[in-house]
Structure formats: structure tokens, C-alpha cells
Design a protein around this motif. Structure first.
Motif, short mmCIF file in Angstrom:
data_model
loop_
_atom_site.label_atom_id
_atom_site.label_comp_id
_atom_site.label_asym_id
_atom_site.label_seq_id
_atom_site.Cartn_x
_atom_site.Cartn_y
_atom_site.Cartn_z
N ILE A 100 0.89 -1.19 0.23
CA ILE A 100 -0.06 0.08 0.01
C ILE A 100 0.89 1.20 -0.12
O ILE A 100 0.59 2.21 -0.69
CB ILE A 100 -0.90 0.05 1.31
CG1 ILE A 100 -1.82 -1.33 1.07
CG2 ILE A 100 -1.55 1.30 1.32
CD1 ILE A 100 -2.68 -1.48 2.44
N GLY A 101 1.86 1.15 0.68
CA GLY A 101 2.94 2.26 0.95
C GLY A 101 3.58 2.69 -0.51
O GLY A 101 3.90 3.76 -0.59
N PHE A 102 3.85 1.59 -1.27
CA PHE A 102 4.51 1.65 -2.40
C PHE A 102 3.60 2.67 -3.37
O PHE A 102 4.40 3.56 -4.04
CB PHE A 102 4.80 0.50 -3.18
CG PHE A 102 5.72 -0.55 -2.54
CD1 PHE A 102 6.76 -0.28 -1.85
CD2 PHE A 102 5.80 -2.07 -2.68
CE1 PHE A 102 7.81 -0.84 -1.26
CE2 PHE A 102 6.68 -2.63 -2.26
CZ PHE A 102 7.74 -2.19 -1.40
N ALA A 103 2.42 2.39 -3.37
CA ALA A 103 1.50 3.39 -4.32
C ALA A 103 1.72 4.76 -3.91
O ALA A 103 1.78 5.64 -4.68
CB ALA A 103 0.18 2.61 -4.51
N ALA A 104 1.55 4.95 -2.75
CA ALA A 104 1.35 6.38 -2.07
C ALA A 104 2.79 6.87 -2.13
O ALA A 104 2.97 8.17 -2.67
CB ALA A 104 0.73 6.36 -0.64
N ALA A 105 3.76 6.04 -2.08
CA ALA A 105 5.14 6.72 -2.07
C ALA A 105 5.55 7.07 -3.56
O ALA A 105 6.38 7.85 -3.86
CB ALA A 105 6.13 5.78 -1.46
N SER A 106 5.07 6.16 -4.34
CA SER A 106 5.43 6.53 -6.00
C SER A 106 4.99 7.66 -6.28
O SER A 106 5.50 8.58 -6.91
CB SER A 106 5.04 5.05 -6.66
OG SER A 106 5.26 5.51 -8.10
N TYR A 107 3.40 7.91 -5.97
CA TYR A 107 2.99 9.46 -6.28
C TYR A 107 3.69 10.37 -5.47
O TYR A 107 3.98 11.30 -6.35
CB TYR A 107 1.33 9.28 -5.62
CG TYR A 107 0.63 10.63 -5.98
CD1 TYR A 107 0.28 10.77 -7.17
CD2 TYR A 107 0.68 11.39 -4.90
CE1 TYR A 107 -0.41 11.96 -7.52
CE2 TYR A 107 -0.08 12.70 -5.17
CZ TYR A 107 -0.59 12.86 -6.48
OH TYR A 107 -1.35 14.30 -6.55
N VAL A 108 3.99 10.39 -4.19
CA VAL A 108 4.52 11.67 -3.70
C VAL A 108 5.94 11.64 -4.26
O VAL A 108 6.20 12.90 -4.48
CB VAL A 108 4.66 11.39 -2.16
CG1 VAL A 108 5.39 12.34 -1.38
CG2 VAL A 108 3.05 11.42 -1.75
N THR A 109 6.62 10.76 -4.40
CA THR A 109 8.18 10.81 -4.96
C THR A 109 7.99 11.50 -6.49
O THR A 109 8.88 12.47 -6.56
CB THR A 109 8.79 9.47 -4.99
OG1 THR A 109 8.70 8.81 -3.83
CG2 THR A 109 10.07 9.57 -5.57
N GLY A 110 7.09 11.13 -7.15
CA GLY A 110 6.92 11.47 -8.48
C GLY A 110 6.64 12.89 -8.41
O GLY A 110 7.19 14.00 -9.12
N VAL A 111 5.73 13.37 -7.40
CA VAL A 111 5.09 14.89 -7.47
C VAL A 111 6.33 15.67 -6.90
O VAL A 111 6.73 16.69 -7.73
CB VAL A 111 3.80 15.04 -6.62
CG1 VAL A 111 3.68 16.50 -6.30
CG2 VAL A 111 2.77 14.49 -7.07
N LEU A 112 6.89 15.34 -5.82
CA LEU A 112 8.08 16.10 -5.28
C LEU A 112 9.27 16.18 -6.42
O LEU A 112 9.75 17.48 -6.29
CB LEU A 112 8.43 15.61 -4.12
CG LEU A 112 7.66 15.45 -3.00
CD1 LEU A 112 8.20 14.88 -1.78
CD2 LEU A 112 7.30 17.00 -2.38
N ALA A 113 9.54 15.28 -6.95
CA ALA A 113 10.68 15.13 -7.93
C ALA A 113 10.72 16.10 -9.13
O ALA A 113 11.37 16.71 -9.58
CB ALA A 113 11.04 13.94 -8.23
N ASN A 114 9.22 16.01 -9.46
CA ASN A 114 8.86 16.57 -11.01
C ASN A 114 8.17 17.90 -10.87
O ASN A 114 7.77 18.66 -11.91
CB ASN A 114 8.11 15.76 -11.70
CG ASN A 114 8.78 14.32 -12.10
OD1 ASN A 114 9.86 14.37 -13.10
ND2 ASN A 114 8.57 13.39 -11.67
N ARG A 115 8.53 18.81 -9.66
CA ARG A 115 7.89 20.02 -9.68
C ARG A 115 8.81 21.00 -10.38
O ARG A 115 8.36 22.23 -10.84
CB ARG A 115 7.80 20.47 -8.08
CG ARG A 115 6.73 19.93 -7.47
CD ARG A 115 6.65 20.36 -6.04
NE ARG A 115 5.24 20.02 -5.53
CZ ARG A 115 5.03 20.30 -4.19
NH1 ARG A 115 5.99 20.90 -3.22
NH2 ARG A 115 4.12 19.64 -3.64
#
Length: 184
Positions: A89-104
Motif C-alpha cells: 500500500i505504501g509503495f503506491a502512495a510513495a510512488s505518487y509523492v516521490t513523482g510529484v516532489l521530484a517533478n515540480r
């Protein structure tokens, strides 16, 4: 526009496959096995962005819940009852947050990528440990205290995942421009 959709589909499918393969590259650690799933879920967020990265992890999760043995310890709907499912479950949430933070920003630097990866790592461990604690203590009837939970589900596994965060930032710095250029 069609090229962009095709490339997104291919990249998402690639990450679903990589996450599944990463589940079988295991280093035995007590309680929760150390796998390369985190690296590939993190890279999905970095390279595909938050939404598409999380969608890739979500598809991987659904495939496992439908019965394909793509998780570290098998598959099927009963996998939800395993204490380690919280990490998935954490993988999906983490993938989203990681992608948003990195690609700002258009060209993220190592610091931004590392910060995004470590934020994702925190999400994975928080989700995994809370789920593990709740399932062990309230469903399985196999209570675990906070110290053993912290020891087995964090301290023993986190050094390898810290290295994966550093590797992910290194790979992301080099691969993000390539993936962005291919999607245009």
C-alpha cells in the motif's frame, strides 16, 4: 498525442513488470523480506510522474490481488491479510509523492531527488509498520510490541533502502531527461 499515450502505456507496463521482478530479488531479513520493489516503485514515480507512477504500482497490486504470484510471498486476495501488505500500500502512495516532489521542476537536482526518495521511503515504512502492527495485534492474534516492530520492520531493513534511495537519485538524474524527451 498518440505517441505520448503509447509511450506512457509502454513505460507503465515496463514498471509493472520491473516491480514484479523486483519482488523476487530478495535478501533474507527477519519478518519482512528486503526486495528491489522499493527501487522500482520509486523509479516509477521519478520517471513517470506521480499519477502514472502510482497507477503503475496500483496495476501491479491489482494483478497480485487477482492471484498472480507477483508479491514477495505469493499473491491472491488473501494477501491483504498478511502483515506485510502495508508496504505494498505504501509503495503506491510513495510512488505518487516521490513523482510529484521530484517533478515540480523541469530538471531536478540530486538534492531534490534524494529528498523525494527519502520522503517516499518514510511513507512506505510508516504504512508498512502501522499495517503490520494492526494486523499482528488485532487480526492474527500474534501481538508484537513497538520495539520489536521497530527493530524488525525498520532498523534491519532501512540500511538497504537508504542505499536504494541514493541509487534511485543517481539513476533518476540521468534518466529523467531521456524519458521526458521520449514522451514529447
Amino acid at each position: 498525442m498518440q505517441k505520448n499515450k503509447t509511450i506512457n502505456l509502454v513505460l507503465s507496463s515496463l514498471f509493472v513488470s520491473l516491480i514484479a521482478v523486483g519482488a523476487f530479488i530478495k535478501i533474507p531479513v527477519p519478518v519482512v523480506p528486503f526486495t528491489l520493489q522499493f527501487l522500482f516503485t520509486m523509479m516509477a514515480g521519478l520517471l513517470l510522474g506521480g499519477k502514472l507512477g502510482a497507477a503503475s504500482v496500483g496495476i501491479y497490486t491489482l494483478i497480485g490481488l487477482f492471484g498472480l504470484p507477483v508479491f514477495a510471498e505469493g499473491g491472491g486476495p488473501a494477501y491483504i491479510l498478511k502483515p506485510g501488505f502495508g508496504y505494498i500500500i505504501g509503495f503506491a502512495a510513495a510512488s505518487y509523492v516521490t513523482g510529484v516532489l521530484a517533478n515540480r521542476v523541469p530538471k531536478p537536482g540530486y538534492r531534490r531527488l534524494l529528498a523525494a526518495n527519502f520522503t517516499g521511503l518514510g511513507i512506505v515504512y510508516l504504512s508498512g509498520m502501522v499495517y503490520y502492527y494492526l494486523m499482528s495485534n488485532f487480526y492474527l492474534g500474534n501481538p508484537i510490541g513497538l520495539w520489536p516492530l521497530f527493530l524488525y520492520c525498520f532498523i534491519l531493513a532501512v540500511p538497504g533502502d537508504i542505499l536504494l534511495c541514493i541509487l534511485g537519485a543517481f539513476l533518476g538524474k540521468r534518466m529523467i531527461p531521456v524519458v521526458r524527451n521520449s514522451r514529447m
